[in-house]
Design an enzyme around this catalytic site. Structure first.
Site, short mmCIF file in Angstrom:
data_model
loop_
_atom_site.label_atom_id
_atom_site.label_comp_id
_atom_site.label_asym_id
_atom_site.label_seq_id
_atom_site.Cartn_x
_atom_site.Cartn_y
_atom_site.Cartn_z
N CYS A 120 0.87 -1.17 0.00
CA CYS A 120 0.00 0.00 0.00
C CYS A 120 0.91 1.22 0.00
CB CYS A 120 -0.91 0.00 1.23
SG CYS A 120 -1.95 1.47 1.36
N GLU B 73 -3.76 1.06 -6.00
CA GLU B 73 -2.85 -0.03 -6.29
C GLU B 73 -2.67 -0.13 -7.80
OE1 GLU B 73 -0.15 -1.66 -5.70
OE2 GLU B 73 -1.02 -2.22 -3.76
#
Length: 362
Positions: free
Chosen positions: A2, A129
């Site tokens: 992340c 992402e």
């Protein structure tokens, strides 16, 4: 992993959005730690080293606080361990933005905070992402499914609101995905806006060897990606889904470390959509970062139920009550940018135009 998030709510909205029930059943809104609300800046594109809102037990700052009381704090993304000996945290030779759940007990950087009970919840609208492709990477925005209620705070005499309410009633998420903070007819003060993503993390407090203000930092814990996300990336943040999981993660007194680690599981409960490569550059900070795109035409696609809720929330939220993102632009540059954005389609751009022209004042 992340490596980029978004959190666009103003400080007071963050407090309302993560309200919780005390052990006595009363709903409470966590207050900000003194001075921390001013350190936080809403952003559509938060990168490591930026300040983010973090929820944690108030007992970390006040040992006499009620055992179930939570507090909001602004912490820097990228954990700096308390034992770090350099006088500048930027001299760290390794990344601590994320920590793998399976390695927490193997590395001193994370094991020490875990043993001390320094568990926290990182709050965000969602995270970005990137999916690897042949020549480049395609970014996606990933978030909790949104439920009906985001536009119902507007008055009934607004024709645009009537249209949005009708649209939302046809696209609301299934009841099993509904958030208790977004329920119609709920108790006063319940949050009906954007449902924040709650990610498990660890934090630490570093003090410069020569003395100075303590620095609070955090790391996002990651797990193997769920079935619904593994086509994008093989890792994902450890998401805490629901008030009970958040409560148990933060309750370092009654929930011991090994039991808390059992909460770190892959979750299939997330929504996502592709977004523009604009988000690739962390200096870009505008609603276009969140705007859904069609991977074939690069135009705005037919929205899903959750992406409609995102659009509706950003359109219907009163800009006069919001805190404009910190872009570093002059008022004149913001005005020119806002005028240009008003000519493009989509409610997200219109929302930012309003936010720039009517920034919230204290």
């Amino acid at each position: 992993m992340c490596g980029r998030t978004a959190c666009t709510l103003a400080p007071d909205e963050v407090s309302r959005a993560c309200s919780y029930r005390s052990r006595g059943g009363q709903r409470r809104e966590p207050r900000w730690r003194e001075g921390d609300a001013d350190k936080y800046r809403p952003s559509y594109n938060k990168s490591p080293q930026s300040m983010s809102p973090v929820l944690l037990s108030h007992r970390h700052f006040d040992k006499t606080a009620p055992v179930d009381e939570c507090v909001l704090a602004s912490m820097r993304w990228g954990l700096v361990p308390a034992w770090f000996k350099e006088n500048d945290p930027r001299k760290m030779q390794y990344s601590t933005n994320n920590c793998r759940s399976e390695n927490i007990l193997e590395k001193k950087t994370y094991k020490d905070p875990l043993i001390k009970g320094q568990r926290c919840v990182i709050l965000a609208d969602g995270f970005y992402e990137w999916r690897r492709q042949e020549k480049d990477k395609q970014p996606f925005f990933i978030y909790f499914p949104q439920t009906k209620g985001t536009s119902e705070e507007k008055t009934e005499d607004d024709p645009m609101t009537s249209t949005r309410n009708k649209e939302n009633s046809e696209t609301a998420c299934p009841p099993e995905l509904a958030s208790p903070d977004s329920t119609q007819g709920g108790e006063p003060g319940e949050w009906t806006g954007w449902k924040l993503l709650t990610m498990a993390g660890l934090f630490d407090c570093w003090t410069p060897p020569g003395g100075g203000e303590p620095l609070y930092t955090y790391s996002v814990i990651t797990v193997n990606a769920s079935k619904s996300l593994e086509s994008i990336h093989d890792r994902m943040p450890a998401v805490l889904d629901g008030e009970e999981e958040v409560r148990r993660w933060l309750d370092f007194g009654d929930v011991k470390s090994l039991d808390a680690l059992k909460l770190l599981q892959s979750k299939n409960s997330l929504s996502f959509h592709p977004v523009s490569s604009l988000v690739n550059n962390s200096r870009n900070n505008s609603p276009e970062c969140l705007q859904p795109v069609d991977l074939n035409s690069k135009k705005e696609p037919k929205p899903t139920a959750s992406s409609k809720m995102m659009m509706s929330w950003l359109k219907s939220s009163a800009p006069s009550k919001r805190k404009a993102p910190d872009t570093g632009e002059s008022p004149e540059e913001k005005e020119i940018k806002a005028e240009a954005q008003s000519k493009s389609a989509g409610g997200l751009q219109q929302w930012l135009q309003g936010a720039n022209k009517k920034p919230r004042t204290k």
